[in-house]
Design an enzyme around this catalytic site. Structure first.
Site: not given
Length: 233
Positions: A16, A18
């Site tokens: 991922d 953020d």
């Protein structure tokens, strides 16, 4: 190969973006940046941006509505203005990348793992960030293009969010001639929004996890990794 000897599977490391590789939410920060440079109304845009972000944290975001909102200024300004603005955004808000995050990505690359960033943020915001990490494989929210090649504000295909990340990674694996059973997968994420993919992979890693994901990881015995505990990193 000797009888009974195990054949190691190709390894895949999924990240991922953020709050996982970045200490910020790039989508939200990009929205704030458009206010800084006068592309959006400071009061109304901030109100709606905060509202959408709260829905994302709660897991109730309508990603189609959000992408229309988040890309409106980009759509109106055009490709050349986007390129200039995003370069400034990178300098002011993204770079330098955190050393711990860069080292983690590189450790997988140096081990020979295939590496991909899988994010619910759109491709225009995240492609230059993935390139800064040295990761050419980006699975992001793809955007529909018009006849002139510029964005319309609509999402192309399945958005890479929640269950959609599982679908998009499966499509990516299929394009590589692979299936889930053919590879050994690791996924790093901070958020319960990513539970579907965390539960799908062989090695889920709760990375800088939010309180809900931290509790789940502790309960299930998942590895927990806090990359940004050192503020000087």
């Amino acid at each position: 190969m000797h009888a009974g000897e195990r054949v190691s599977k190709p390894r895949i490391a999924l990240f991922d973006l953020d709050h996982t590789l970045l200490p910020i939410d790039s989508d939200y920060t990009w929205g704030e940046f458009t206010q800084e440079i006068g592309w959006t109304d400071r009061v109304e845009f901030k109100r709606r941006n905060d509202q959408f972000y709260a829905h994302y944290v709660a897991g109730t975001l309508d990603v189609h509505d959000y992408v229309r909102f988040a890309t409106e200024a980009l759509r109106l300004k055009g490709a050349a203005a986007y390129a200039d603005a995003h370069a400034r955004f990178m300098r002011q808000h993204i770079l330098p990348l955190r050393a711990a995050a860069v080292d983690l990505v590189r450790s997988h690359q140096q081990a020979g793992d295939a590496v991909a960033i899988v994010t619910a943020t759109n491709e225009l915001v995240t492609r230059p960030i993935a390139e800064a990490f040295g990761v050419p494989e980006l699975i992001a929210v793809d955007l529909v293009r018009d006849a002139g090649g510029w964005i319309t504000g609509e999402i192309a295909g399945v958005p890479s969010m929640r269950e959609g990340k599982v679908v998009r990674v499966a499509d990516w694996l299929r394009a590589r001639g692979q299936d889930w059973l053919d590879v050994e997968t690791t996924f790093y994420s901070d958020s319960t929004n990513d539970l579907p993919l965390l539960e799908k992979v062989d090695h889920p890693v709760a990375t800088n996890p939010d309180p809900r994901l931290r509790a789940i990881a502790l309960e299930r015995g998942w590895r927990i990794l806090d990359l940004f505990t050192d503020t000087n990193d």
